[in-house]
Design an enzyme around this catalytic site. Structure first.
Site, PDB file in Angstrom:
ATOM      1  N   ASP A  47      32.836 -11.248  56.126  1.00 25.19           N
ATOM      2  CA  ASP A  47      32.967 -11.774  55.169  1.00 25.19           C
ATOM      3  C   ASP A  47      32.569 -10.938  53.981  1.00 25.19           C
ATOM      4  O   ASP A  47      31.429 -10.575  53.964  1.00 25.19           O
ATOM      5  CB  ASP A  47      32.535 -13.254  55.012  1.00 25.19           C
ATOM      6  CG  ASP A  47      32.729 -13.926  53.748  1.00 25.19           C
ATOM      7  OD1 ASP A  47      33.412 -13.173  52.620  1.00 25.19           O
ATOM      8  OD2 ASP A  47      32.676 -15.174  53.498  1.00 25.19           O
ATOM      9  N   VAL A  48      33.624 -10.267  53.179  1.00 21.96           N
ATOM     10  CA  VAL A  48      33.177  -9.251  52.118  1.00 21.96           C
ATOM     11  C   VAL A  48      32.295  -9.873  51.163  1.00 21.96           C
ATOM     12  O   VAL A  48      31.704  -9.320  50.487  1.00 21.96           O
ATOM     13  CB  VAL A  48      34.523  -8.662  51.541  1.00 21.96           C
ATOM     14  CG1 VAL A  48      35.292  -7.966  52.444  1.00 21.96           C
ATOM     15  CG2 VAL A  48      35.220  -9.840  50.482  1.00 21.96           C
TER      16      VAL A  48
ATOM     17  N   ASN B 176      40.062  -3.453  49.416  1.00 26.93           N
ATOM     18  CA  ASN B 176      41.367  -4.026  49.198  1.00 26.93           C
ATOM     19  C   ASN B 176      41.151  -5.746  49.335  1.00 26.93           C
ATOM     20  O   ASN B 176      42.043  -6.415  48.715  1.00 26.93           O
ATOM     21  CB  ASN B 176      42.225  -3.699  50.407  1.00 26.93           C
ATOM     22  CG  ASN B 176      43.733  -4.669  50.793  1.00 26.93           C
ATOM     23  OD1 ASN B 176      44.464  -4.599  49.910  1.00 26.93           O
ATOM     24  ND2 ASN B 176      43.589  -5.376  51.750  1.00 26.93           N
TER      25      ASN B 176
ATOM     26  N   TYR C 186      42.458 -14.421  38.363  1.00 26.36           N
ATOM     27  CA  TYR C 186      42.891 -13.058  38.989  1.00 26.36           C
ATOM     28  C   TYR C 186      43.002 -11.750  37.981  1.00 26.36           C
ATOM     29  O   TYR C 186      42.423 -10.780  38.335  1.00 26.36           O
ATOM     30  CB  TYR C 186      44.406 -13.156  39.643  1.00 26.36           C
ATOM     31  CG  TYR C 186      44.989 -12.163  40.452  1.00 26.36           C
ATOM     32  CD1 TYR C 186      44.564 -11.904  41.776  1.00 26.36           C
ATOM     33  CD2 TYR C 186      45.809 -11.215  39.969  1.00 26.36           C
ATOM     34  CE1 TYR C 186      44.860 -11.076  42.525  1.00 26.36           C
ATOM     35  CE2 TYR C 186      46.370 -10.164  40.915  1.00 26.36           C
ATOM     36  CZ  TYR C 186      46.000 -10.026  42.234  1.00 26.36           C
ATOM     37  OH  TYR C 186      46.230  -9.128  43.042  1.00 26.36           O
TER      38      TYR C 186
ATOM     39  N   LYS D 103      40.603  -8.451  38.268  1.00 25.94           N
ATOM     40  CA  LYS D 103      41.333  -7.246  38.591  1.00 25.94           C
ATOM     41  C   LYS D 103      41.154  -6.395  37.471  1.00 25.94           C
ATOM     42  O   LYS D 103      41.166  -5.089  37.540  1.00 25.94           O
ATOM     43  CB  LYS D 103      42.810  -7.410  38.904  1.00 25.94           C
ATOM     44  CG  LYS D 103      43.075  -8.131  40.374  1.00 25.94           C
ATOM     45  CD  LYS D 103      42.680  -7.320  41.300  1.00 25.94           C
ATOM     46  CE  LYS D 103      43.051  -7.880  42.723  1.00 25.94           C
ATOM     47  NZ  LYS D 103      42.524  -6.806  43.723  1.00 25.94           N
TER      48      LYS D 103
END
Length: 252
Positions: free
Chosen positions: A62-63, A89, A157, A161
């Site tokens: 799990d990142v 990613n 988002y 980003k």
């Protein structure tokens, strides 16, 4: 040494490798003979990507878990000797809405995966690239056109980003003394499950809306390959690859 032998010595670790852009990128690099570390939460999906290939390394993690990220990177480096490239990613798109409609748990989830997760992966990659011999490597962050032109109702988002662009610039600067290059790819409407889900949401909200313009995810993956294939003396700082007719350039 043959060209194939040289390629098989090159290594890349991909987060979010079980589906979408991450999976497409993994498949391209495996086809090219790279040693590929596959990171995502679900081991069974990573095994599907690996297909038993000796150059594929399944690394469930799990990142958002610092210890799990460090263990995955350390394991991969021990197996293959070094880390040449990170494709950073892993990301999610939470339910849309104006800021007052967005659930706090969705905001925190977006920040945790899209920002904290990418920070943790970049941190682990930078540490490995700095200490290995020969020193250096390349980090490719998956940003988004949303960092420049957001969709309506996409505060979590777009905000996360946009933060990745700052991360990319800082890593590029801090990596110079250690031969660590960092670039960002902004991908617009590649045909992935996330984009298909977003398109379905838009149609549900407005059945008269024009279909979303998309392009093959394999072409986005080829763009990542181009960035990764460069010698460390060259770097694609920012790349935008998108559906040709999507409404990114222009005005209403």
């Amino acid at each position: 040494m043959s060209a194939m032998d040289e390629t098989s010595r090159r290594t890349i670790l991909i987060t979010g490798a079980s589906s979408g852009i991450g999976r497409a990128v993994a498949e391209v690099f495996l086809e090219k003979g790279w040693q590929v570390g596959l990171v995502a939460r679900r081991a069974e999906q990573l095994e599907e990507v690996a297909q038993g290939r000796a150059t594929a390394h399944v690394l469930p993690a799990d990142v958002t878990d610092p210890d799990a990220v460090n263990q995955a990177f350390d394991c991969f480096a021990k197996r293959v000797g070094r880390l040449d490239v990170l494709f950073n990613n892993a990301g999610i798109f939470t339910p849309s809405g104006t800021i007052d409609e967005i659930e706090l748990e969705d905001w925190f989830a977006a920040v945790n995966v899209n920002l904290n997760g990418m920070f943790l992966a970049a941190r682990a990659a930078f540490r490995q690239m700095r200490r290995q011999s020969p020193q250096g490597g390349r980090i490719i962050n998956n940003g988004s056109i949303a960092a420049h032109v957001p969709r309506p109702g996409s505060t979590p988002y777009a905000a996360t980003k946009s933060a990745i662009t700052g991360l990319t610039r800082s890593l590029s600067l801090d990596g110079r003394p250690f031969q660590i290059a960092c670039g960002q790819i902004d991908i617009g409407n590649a045909r992935t499950p996330m984009v298909e889900d977003l398109s379905a949401r838009q149609i549900a909200a407005d059945p008269t809306a024009a279909p979303m313009e998309t392009f093959a995810v394999a072409d986005a993956a080829q763009s990542v390959l181009h960035m990764a294939d460069l010698p460390l003396e060259a770097n694609v700082q920012f790349m935008t690859v998108m559906a040709t007719t999507m409404p990114y350039i222009g005005r209403g």
